[in-house]
Scaffold this active site. Structure first.
Site, PDB file in Angstrom:
ATOM      1  N   SER A   1       0.862  -1.187   0.000  1.00 53.04           N
ATOM      2  CA  SER A   1       0.000   0.000   0.000  1.00 53.04           C
ATOM      3  C   SER A   1       0.894   1.231   0.000  1.00 53.04           C
ATOM      4  O   SER A   1       2.008   1.193   0.538  1.00 53.04           O
ATOM      5  CB  SER A   1      -0.869   0.005   1.268  1.00 53.04           C
ATOM      6  OG  SER A   1      -1.427   1.283   1.481  1.00 53.04           O
TER       7      SER A   1
ATOM      8  N   TYR B   1      -1.318  -0.764  10.393  1.00 48.35           N
ATOM      9  CA  TYR B   1      -1.550  -1.131   8.992  1.00 48.35           C
ATOM     10  C   TYR B   1      -0.380  -0.678   8.133  1.00 48.35           C
ATOM     11  O   TYR B   1       0.191  -1.452   7.357  1.00 48.35           O
ATOM     12  CB  TYR B   1      -2.852  -0.491   8.503  1.00 48.35           C
ATOM     13  CG  TYR B   1      -3.141  -0.702   7.029  1.00 48.35           C
ATOM     14  CD1 TYR B   1      -3.555  -1.943   6.551  1.00 48.35           C
ATOM     15  CD2 TYR B   1      -3.001   0.356   6.118  1.00 48.35           C
ATOM     16  CE1 TYR B   1      -3.816  -2.133   5.198  1.00 48.35           C
ATOM     17  CE2 TYR B   1      -3.264   0.171   4.770  1.00 48.35           C
ATOM     18  CZ  TYR B   1      -3.670  -1.067   4.310  1.00 48.35           C
ATOM     19  OH  TYR B   1      -3.920  -1.265   2.979  1.00 48.35           O
TER      20      TYR B   1
HETATM   21  N1  LIG Z   1      -8.672  -0.397  -1.521  1.00 44.00           N
HETATM   22  C1  LIG Z   1      -7.674   0.415  -1.331  1.00 44.00           C
HETATM   23  O1  LIG Z   1      -7.835   1.626  -1.375  1.00 44.00           O
HETATM   24  C2  LIG Z   1      -6.312  -0.127  -1.053  1.00 44.00           C
HETATM   25  C3  LIG Z   1      -5.237   0.753  -1.044  1.00 44.00           C
HETATM   26  C4  LIG Z   1      -3.974   0.268  -0.800  1.00 44.00           C
HETATM   27  C5  LIG Z   1      -3.785  -1.065  -0.596  1.00 44.00           C
HETATM   28  N2  LIG Z   1      -4.834  -1.921  -0.598  1.00 44.00           N
HETATM   29  C6  LIG Z   1      -4.556  -3.356  -0.364  1.00 44.00           C
HETATM   30  O2  LIG Z   1      -5.124  -4.111  -1.400  1.00 44.00           O
HETATM   31  C7  LIG Z   1      -5.498  -5.384  -0.912  1.00 44.00           C
HETATM   32  C8  LIG Z   1      -6.932  -5.654  -1.313  1.00 44.00           C
HETATM   33  O3  LIG Z   1      -7.745  -4.663  -0.749  1.00 44.00           O
HETATM   34  P1  LIG Z   1      -9.228  -4.421  -1.233  1.00 44.00           P
HETATM   35  O4  LIG Z   1      -9.482  -2.990  -1.059  1.00 44.00           O
HETATM   36  O5  LIG Z   1      -9.451  -5.052  -2.537  1.00 44.00           O
HETATM   37  O6  LIG Z   1     -10.033  -5.202  -0.089  1.00 44.00           O
HETATM   38  P2  LIG Z   1     -11.528  -5.746  -0.092  1.00 44.00           P
HETATM   39  O7  LIG Z   1     -12.305  -5.172  -1.191  1.00 44.00           O
HETATM   40  O8  LIG Z   1     -12.019  -5.566   1.293  1.00 44.00           O
HETATM   41  O9  LIG Z   1     -11.333  -7.310  -0.388  1.00 44.00           O
HETATM   42  C9  LIG Z   1     -10.605  -8.085   0.510  1.00 44.00           C
HETATM   43  C10 LIG Z   1     -10.620  -9.514   0.070  1.00 44.00           C
HETATM   44  O10 LIG Z   1      -9.861 -10.253   1.010  1.00 44.00           O
HETATM   45  C11 LIG Z   1     -10.700 -11.265   1.585  1.00 44.00           C
HETATM   46  N3  LIG Z   1     -10.394 -11.409   2.997  1.00 44.00           N
HETATM   47  C12 LIG Z   1     -10.449 -10.469   3.952  1.00 44.00           C
HETATM   48  N4  LIG Z   1     -10.082 -10.985   5.127  1.00 44.00           N
HETATM   49  C13 LIG Z   1      -9.767 -12.268   4.901  1.00 44.00           C
HETATM   50  C14 LIG Z   1      -9.315 -13.311   5.727  1.00 44.00           C
HETATM   51  N5  LIG Z   1      -9.121 -13.148   7.034  1.00 44.00           N
HETATM   52  N6  LIG Z   1      -9.087 -14.510   5.177  1.00 44.00           N
HETATM   53  C15 LIG Z   1      -9.290 -14.720   3.863  1.00 44.00           C
HETATM   54  N7  LIG Z   1      -9.726 -13.764   3.028  1.00 44.00           N
HETATM   55  C16 LIG Z   1      -9.970 -12.552   3.545  1.00 44.00           C
HETATM   56  C17 LIG Z   1     -12.089 -10.741   1.397  1.00 44.00           C
HETATM   57  O11 LIG Z   1     -12.947 -11.849   1.469  1.00 44.00           O
HETATM   58  P3  LIG Z   1     -14.352 -11.720   2.222  1.00 44.00           P
HETATM   59  O12 LIG Z   1     -15.239 -11.277   1.180  1.00 44.00           O
HETATM   60  O13 LIG Z   1     -14.622 -13.063   2.724  1.00 44.00           O
HETATM   61  O14 LIG Z   1     -14.175 -10.707   3.319  1.00 44.00           O
HETATM   62  C18 LIG Z   1     -11.989 -10.120   0.025  1.00 44.00           C
HETATM   63  O15 LIG Z   1     -12.033 -11.107  -0.967  1.00 44.00           O
HETATM   64  C19 LIG Z   1      -5.242  -5.354   0.571  1.00 44.00           C
HETATM   65  O16 LIG Z   1      -4.029  -5.965   0.870  1.00 44.00           O
HETATM   66  C20 LIG Z   1      -5.186  -3.889   0.894  1.00 44.00           C
HETATM   67  O17 LIG Z   1      -4.406  -3.636   2.037  1.00 44.00           O
HETATM   68  C21 LIG Z   1      -6.086  -1.489  -0.835  1.00 44.00           C
END
Ligand SMILES: NC(=O)c1ccc[n+]([C@@H]2O[C@H](COP(=O)([O-])OP(=O)(O)OC[C@H]3O[C@@H](n4cnc5c(N)ncnc54)[C@H](OP(=O)(O)O)[C@@H]3O)[C@@H](O)[C@H]2O)c1
Length: 403
Positions: free
Chosen positions: A280, A293
């Site tokens: 991130s 985080y």
């Molecule tokens: N979105 C942003 O702005 C952003 C920015 C920087 C970095 N990131 C990074 O990008 C990555 C993805 O983020 P995202 O925004 O796409 O998140 P998201 O939309 O919340 O999706 C998270 C995914 O991870 C799964 N998950 C969460 N907790 C889990 C667990 N304990 N065990 C197994 N699966 C789990 C969720 O499954 P469920 O549906 O079962 O919960 C979902 O499929 C993360 O590493 C995040 O830190 C995101």
């Protein structure tokens, strides 16, 4: 007077350049040239057309130069009378320092210009020409494995890799969502899929995952799963702090290390493979009120950079992906904008950087944001982030009160 103090010493300015005061200035002394100046007079070899000793003399008259120096030369200057002796004492002391400032400044400017040009060309190569990007597809191995694959960025990676013809293993915690995404991908992209149910908050899941991956030729691993805070918060005030620390370390850090441990050996055997670690932008700079985080993401970034250096000569690419906001469930952003793209748009751009950047913001507007932040002193960036996160925290509590 104030203006003059802001200017560099005159002896430090270049012949053809305009000085800090906006006036044309003579050339700096050549190293060793001061020795040729006749005592009591600035010789042409020392500073062509410029009376070097005039300034120290005027400073001395004002009582400025000698006293400010506070060194032996100044004391001796006061003790002696006569213009010539004063000149000969101050000029040799002033000139080497002035020359040094000039060269340090010139080299500094040259370095900054070279760095800016390099960054510009590198940026053009990545964001405009895109030639040299690694082909992320089945040629690396039939299967791609994506953690956290049922939503947001993980789901977008799974879909895009399937669109490129890869079979996909989806790993997440909810069986129902896994089956739904798996069916979607199979039907739309006509590729094989496999699901593995695992909660990355737990540590005892890796034998099960290893069994699920047995015998698969894995070309791409996307370590995407991650968790953040529900809202920005001071470390000690994070709800259920002990549990949160454990979960966040397991999900954001342990998962990356363990999945790499399981998948990398197969890639090494075939001397090819790509590991994409979703860190991130908050891991690029300490992020107060998201401290834990941000620190876990800094780990992912460092782990990726080190691993890339260890294995690139063996045909493995490890990329650290550092997004700013992407419109997903985690960021609570529903409507994508230019700087907060949809996960699909973000992933398409990020995949275009594989092989070109081992550390990437993944998307042009995010790369520009990263570049701007990199220009700020770290303490300024931290203060700005603290201020912003305090505002977000206040808004969160206000909203909670209204409910
Ligand atoms: N979105 C942003 O702005 C952003 C920015 C920087 C970095 N990131 C990074 O990008 C990555 C993805 O983020 P995202 O925004 O796409 O998140 P998201 O939309 O919340 O999706 C998270 C995914 O991870 C799964 N998950 C969460 N907790 C889990 C667990 N304990 N065990 C197994 N699966 C789990 C969720 O499954 P469920 O549906 O079962 O919960 C979902 O499929 C993360 O590493 C995040 O830190 C995101």
């Amino acid at each position: 007077m104030a203006t003059r103090e802001r200017c560099r010493p005159r002896g430090a300015q270049a012949a053809s350049s305009t000085g800090a005061c906006g006036r044309s200035q003579p050339a700096p002394p050549l190293p060793g040239a001061r020795g040729r100046a006749a005592p009591g007079r600035a010789g042409p070899a020392a500073l062509p057309g410029y009376p070097v000793a005039e300034r120290p003399l005027r400073q001395s008259r004002r009582g400025g130069g000698g006293r400010r120096d506070g060194c032996g030369a100044a004391v001796a200057g006061r003790a002696q009378s006569g213009r010539g002796s004063l000149r000969s004492m101050v000029a040799p002391a002033a000139l080497p320092a002035a020359g040094l400032f000039y060269w340090v400044g010139a080299l500094g400017a040259l370095y900054a210009a070279a760095l800016a040009s390099y960054r510009l060309l590198a940026g053009l190569r990545v964001w405009v020409l895109s030639s040299g990007a690694a082909a992320v597809g089945p040629a690396l191995g039939a299967w791609a494995v994506v953690t956290g694959a049922t939503d947001g960025i993980g789901k977008a990676y799974a879909q895009e890799l399937a669109r490129r013809g890869m079979k996909v293993v989806l790993v997440s915690r909810s069986k129902e969502k896994l089956d739904q995404v798996s069916t979607e991908i199979r039907e739309k992209y006509k590729v094989e899929t496999k699901v593995i149910v695992a909660d990355f908050g737990e540590r005892e899941i890796y034998n099960g995952i290893k069994a699920g991956l047995e015998g698969l030729e894995i070309g791409v691993l996307v370590n995407n799963v991650g968790m953040s805070y529900a809202y920005p918060e001071y470390f000690l005030d994070i709800p259920e702090l002990e549990k949160t620390i454990d979960k966040m370390v397991n999900i954001n850090i342990t998962s990356v290390c363990e999945m790499t441990r399981l998948v990398l050996p197969g890639m090494l055997e075939r001397s090819k493979g790509i590991i994409l670690n979703i860190a991130s932008a908050s891991g690029m700079c300490p992020t107060p009120l998201l401290t834990l985080y941000s620190a876990t993401k800094a780990f992912v970034d460092y782990f990726s950079q080190g691993l890339h250096a260890e294995y690139k000569s063996k045909g493995i690419i490890v990329q650290s992906v550092l997004p700013y906001y992407v419109a997903t469930k985690m960021s609570k952003i529903r409507k994508p904008t230019l700087d907060k793209p949809s996960p699909e748009r973000y992933v398409r751009a990020a995949l275009g950087t594989v092989g070109l950047q081992s550390r990437t913001n993944g998307y042009l507007p995010h790369a520009l944001m990263g570049w701007i932040v990199s220009l700020l002193p770290t303490s300024t960036a931290i203060n700005l982030i603290m201020k912003t996160n305090k505002q977000i925290r206040a808004r969160y509590f206000k909203k909670m009160k209204e409910k």
